[in-house]
Design a protein around this motif. Structure first.
Motif, PDB file in Angstrom:
ATOM      1  N   ALA A  11       0.719  -1.249   0.070  1.00  0.00           N
ATOM      2  CA  ALA A  11       0.108   0.083  -0.175  1.00  0.00           C
ATOM      3  C   ALA A  11       0.908   1.350   0.072  1.00  0.00           C
ATOM      4  O   ALA A  11       0.296   2.459  -0.253  1.00  0.00           O
ATOM      5  CB  ALA A  11      -0.835   0.077   1.240  1.00  0.00           C
ATOM      6  N   GLN A  12       2.086   0.761   0.224  1.00  0.00           N
ATOM      7  CA  GLN A  12       3.018   2.442   0.216  1.00  0.00           C
ATOM      8  C   GLN A  12       3.325   2.739  -1.074  1.00  0.00           C
ATOM      9  O   GLN A  12       3.052   2.180  -1.951  1.00  0.00           O
ATOM     10  CB  GLN A  12       4.317   1.972   0.824  1.00  0.00           C
ATOM     11  CG  GLN A  12       4.063   1.841   2.673  1.00  0.00           C
ATOM     12  CD  GLN A  12       5.368   1.414   3.357  1.00  0.00           C
ATOM     13  OE1 GLN A  12       6.358   0.780   2.821  1.00  0.00           O
ATOM     14  NE2 GLN A  12       5.404   1.764   4.632  1.00  0.00           N
ATOM     15  N   ALA A  13       4.022   4.091  -0.980  1.00  0.00           N
ATOM     16  CA  ALA A  13       4.389   4.591  -2.239  1.00  0.00           C
ATOM     17  C   ALA A  13       5.360   3.537  -3.060  1.00  0.00           C
ATOM     18  O   ALA A  13       6.145   2.796  -2.542  1.00  0.00           O
ATOM     19  CB  ALA A  13       4.841   5.947  -2.186  1.00  0.00           C
ATOM     20  N   ALA A  14       5.453   3.523  -4.435  1.00  0.00           N
ATOM     21  CA  ALA A  14       6.392   2.973  -5.274  1.00  0.00           C
ATOM     22  C   ALA A  14       7.888   3.027  -4.569  1.00  0.00           C
ATOM     23  O   ALA A  14       8.235   4.049  -4.471  1.00  0.00           O
ATOM     24  CB  ALA A  14       6.102   3.255  -6.675  1.00  0.00           C
ATOM     25  N   THR A  15       8.466   1.822  -4.364  1.00  0.00           N
ATOM     26  CA  THR A  15       9.812   1.663  -4.084  1.00  0.00           C
ATOM     27  C   THR A  15      10.646   2.333  -5.103  1.00  0.00           C
ATOM     28  O   THR A  15      10.783   1.546  -6.348  1.00  0.00           O
ATOM     29  CB  THR A  15      10.250   0.389  -3.721  1.00  0.00           C
ATOM     30  OG1 THR A  15       9.223  -0.099  -2.656  1.00  0.00           O
ATOM     31  CG2 THR A  15      11.787   0.296  -3.157  1.00  0.00           C
ATOM     32  N   PRO A  16      11.579   3.440  -4.938  1.00  0.00           N
ATOM     33  CA  PRO A  16      12.707   3.547  -6.098  1.00  0.00           C
ATOM     34  C   PRO A  16      13.749   2.790  -6.456  1.00  0.00           C
ATOM     35  O   PRO A  16      13.992   1.963  -5.448  1.00  0.00           O
ATOM     36  CB  PRO A  16      12.945   5.039  -5.479  1.00  0.00           C
ATOM     37  CG  PRO A  16      12.439   5.090  -4.088  1.00  0.00           C
ATOM     38  CD  PRO A  16      11.688   3.961  -3.971  1.00  0.00           C
ATOM     39  N   VAL A  17      13.997   2.346  -7.575  1.00  0.00           N
ATOM     40  CA  VAL A  17      14.881   1.629  -7.904  1.00  0.00           C
ATOM     41  C   VAL A  17      15.766   2.318  -9.034  1.00  0.00           C
ATOM     42  O   VAL A  17      15.496   2.640 -10.203  1.00  0.00           O
ATOM     43  CB  VAL A  17      14.582   0.326  -8.621  1.00  0.00           C
ATOM     44  CG1 VAL A  17      15.739  -0.745  -9.148  1.00  0.00           C
ATOM     45  CG2 VAL A  17      13.686  -0.454  -7.921  1.00  0.00           C
ATOM     46  N   VAL A  18      17.115   2.648  -8.480  1.00  0.00           N
ATOM     47  CA  VAL A  18      18.163   3.527  -9.338  1.00  0.00           C
ATOM     48  C   VAL A  18      18.800   2.342 -10.196  1.00  0.00           C
ATOM     49  O   VAL A  18      19.551   1.676  -9.395  1.00  0.00           O
ATOM     50  CB  VAL A  18      18.889   4.570  -8.709  1.00  0.00           C
ATOM     51  CG1 VAL A  18      19.846   4.950  -9.457  1.00  0.00           C
ATOM     52  CG2 VAL A  18      18.072   5.710  -7.998  1.00  0.00           C
ATOM     53  N   ALA A  19      18.840   2.060 -11.363  1.00  0.00           N
ATOM     54  CA  ALA A  19      19.607   1.153 -12.166  1.00  0.00           C
ATOM     55  C   ALA A  19      20.478   1.844 -12.883  1.00  0.00           C
ATOM     56  O   ALA A  19      20.359   2.596 -13.770  1.00  0.00           O
ATOM     57  CB  ALA A  19      18.662   0.222 -12.974  1.00  0.00           C
ATOM     58  N   GLY A  35      23.927   0.995  -0.995  1.00  0.00           N
ATOM     59  CA  GLY A  35      22.546   1.105  -0.936  1.00  0.00           C
ATOM     60  C   GLY A  35      21.935   2.546  -1.960  1.00  0.00           C
ATOM     61  O   GLY A  35      20.644   2.472  -2.141  1.00  0.00           O
ATOM     62  N   SER A  36      23.098   3.562  -2.402  1.00  0.00           N
ATOM     63  CA  SER A  36      22.522   4.540  -3.011  1.00  0.00           C
ATOM     64  C   SER A  36      22.256   4.141  -4.568  1.00  0.00           C
ATOM     65  O   SER A  36      21.278   5.050  -5.005  1.00  0.00           O
ATOM     66  CB  SER A  36      23.547   5.547  -2.826  1.00  0.00           C
ATOM     67  OG  SER A  36      24.836   5.074  -3.368  1.00  0.00           O
ATOM     68  N   ILE A  37      22.791   3.042  -5.001  1.00  0.00           N
ATOM     69  CA  ILE A  37      22.175   2.673  -6.373  1.00  0.00           C
ATOM     70  C   ILE A  37      21.984   1.186  -5.997  1.00  0.00           C
ATOM     71  O   ILE A  37      22.358   0.380  -5.266  1.00  0.00           O
ATOM     72  CB  ILE A  37      23.278   2.430  -7.308  1.00  0.00           C
ATOM     73  CG1 ILE A  37      24.049   3.887  -7.521  1.00  0.00           C
ATOM     74  CG2 ILE A  37      23.012   1.681  -8.541  1.00  0.00           C
ATOM     75  CD1 ILE A  37      25.398   3.844  -8.247  1.00  0.00           C
ATOM     76  N   GLN A  38      20.397   0.975  -6.208  1.00  0.00           N
ATOM     77  CA  GLN A  38      19.829  -0.250  -6.135  1.00  0.00           C
ATOM     78  C   GLN A  38      20.062  -1.566  -7.089  1.00  0.00           C
ATOM     79  O   GLN A  38      19.990  -2.480  -6.887  1.00  0.00           O
ATOM     80  CB  GLN A  38      18.350  -0.202  -6.260  1.00  0.00           C
ATOM     81  CG  GLN A  38      17.815   0.524  -4.940  1.00  0.00           C
ATOM     82  CD  GLN A  38      18.397   2.110  -5.033  1.00  0.00           C
ATOM     83  OE1 GLN A  38      17.741   2.640  -6.063  1.00  0.00           O
ATOM     84  NE2 GLN A  38      18.715   2.636  -3.619  1.00  0.00           N
TER      85      GLN A  38
END
Length: 331
Positions: free
Chosen positions: A25-33, A85-88
Motif C-alpha cells: 500500500a505504500q508509495a512505489a519503491t525507487p530503483v535506481v539502475a 545502497g545509494s544505487i539499487q
C-alpha cells in the motif's frame, strides 16, 4: 544439503542487514539502475526489459529510474554505490566484482573458454554456483550471470603477434589478474576506469587496451584505436546485481518477482549482446576500424597460461580450473 542460488537469495532477508518489509500500500519503491552505456545498448535495454516484466507482475510496486551513459560513474564507483545502497541495481563484469570476491577471477582466466556456450555452461554449473553466496556476503545480490562477449586487443597501430605487445602501455581494468596477464607479454599495465580510456588513447597515455566489440563501438573507441586483433582471450562474464541493503528490505513476493525478472532479463541480455556485437563490428568498420584475425593462437595462449598457475590458489586450485576448461562443471 547444498544451498542453491534460489534458496540462498530467498533467505537473504534473515541476515543482519534485514529491514521491515515494505507494504504494497505504500508509495512505489525507487530503483535506481545504473548503466555504463547508452539507451540503445544491451546494458541499458536489459533494465527496461526487467522494469516492464516487474511492472506486469507487481503494478506500481517499484519506480525504476534507469540512468545510462555512466552518469553515476564507472563500474567500480557504481558497485560501491550498490554496496552502500545509494544505487539499487546494475550490471557488473565479474572482473570488477573480483575486488570484493576474488573467487570470481576463475571466470576471467585467459583462454579458458572456447566460446559463449562453454562460458554459460560453467556459470550455470557447480563451478559458478557459489559465486552468488560469496558476493552476498559483501552486500551484493547476484541472482543470475550474463555474457558480455569476448575481449579483444584494440590499439592505435596493428598488434598482430605477442611480440608486438612488448613495451606497450596497455590500459587494464583495476584487477591484478588483468595486469599480470599483460605483464606476461612484456606490456606495461596502467589501470584506468573505462570512462577515461578514450582520452587516454587519444593523447597517447596508453597505446592499447582490451575490450568487447560491443563496448568498443559503444564508447566510440574506434576513433582513437582503429586496429583490433581478434584474440578473444577472455570471454567476459558478468552478473545482474542488486544492492543487499535494498534486497533485504523487500518482502518475499517482491524478491521473487525481481529474481524471476532478472533471470529472464539475463537471457534477453545475452541474445541482445549476440546481435549487438555484429552491429557494433559493422559500425566500427564503417568508421575506419580494421579487424585482424589471429594467425598463431598458441603463441598467445602460452604466456597467458602462466596466469592460471599464479591465480590457482585464489580460485579453487588447478583442478577446478581444469574442470572448467574441460566443461566438467555441471548444474
Amino acid at each position: 544439503m547444498r544451498i542453491n542460488r534460489r534458496t540462498f537469495l530467498a533467505g537473504f532477508a534473515a541476515m543482519p542487514l534485514a529491514m521491515p518489509a515494505l507494504k504494497r500500500a505504500q508509495a512505489a519503491t525507487p530503483v535506481v539502475a545504473a548503466s555504463l552505456l547508452g539507451d540503445d545498448k544491451p546494458e541499458t535495454l536489459v533494465w527496461m526489459h526487467i522494469r516492464d516484466q516487474v511492472e506486469r507482475e507487481l503494478p506500481g510496486r517499484f519506480a525504476f529510474n534507469i540512468v545510462p551513459n555512466a552518469a553515476l560513474g564507472g563500474e567500480k564507483e557504481v558497485m560501491e554505490g550498490v554496496r552502500l545502497g545509494s544505487i539499487q541495481a546494475s550490471l557488473s563484469t565479474l572482473s570488477n566484482l573480483s575486488a570484493w570476491a576474488p573467487q570470481t577471477q576463475l571466470f576471467d582466466l585467459p583462454f579458458l573458454f572456447r566460446d559463449a556456450a562453454h562460458l554459460e555452461a560453467a556459470l550455470e554449473g557447480t563451478c559458478g554456483g557459489d559465486l552468488s553466496e560469496k558476493l552476498a556476503l559483501e552486500g551484493i545480490v547476484a541472482p543470475v550471470f550474463v555474457n558480455y562477449g569476448a575481449r579483444h586487443l584494440l590499439s592505435r597501430e596493428p598488434l598482430l603477434a605477442p611480440d608486438d605487445v612488448k613495451g606497450k602501455r596497455i590500459r587494464v581494468i583495476q584487477s591484478p589478474l588483468h595486469a599480470q596477464l599483460w605483464e606476461s607479454f612484456g606490456a606495461h599495465p596502467i589501470a584506468l576506469p573505462i570512462t577515461e580510456t578514450y582520452n587516454a588513447l587519444s593523447t597517447g597515455h596508453v597505446d592499447t587496451m582490451d575490450l568487447t566489440i560491443s563496448a568498443y563501438a559503444g564508447f566510440r573507441l574506434y576513433e582513437v584505436a582503429p586496429q583490433t586483433t581478434l584474440t578473444g582471450h577472455i570471454h567476459a562474464a558478468g552478473a545482474v546485481v542488486f544492492s543487499g541493503r535494498f534486497w533485504a528490505g523487500l518482502d518475499e513476493e517482491a524478491r521473487s518477482v525481481l529474481q524471476k525478472a532478472a533471470i529472464e532479463g539475463a537471457r534477453h541480455f545475452n541474445a541482445l549482446m549476440a546481435v549487438d556485437e555484429k552491429t557494433s563490428m559493422k559500425i566500427a568498420r564503417e568508421n575506419g576500424a580494421t579487424f585482424h584475425e589471429v594467425a598463431e593462437r598458441t603463441a598467445w595462449e602460452g604466456p597467458a597460461r602462466k596466469v592460471w598457475e599464479s591465480f590457482a590458489g585464489q580460485v579453487g586450485g588447478m583442478e577446478r580450473i581444469e574442470a572448467v576448461a574441460a566443461t566438467a562443471c555441471r548444474a
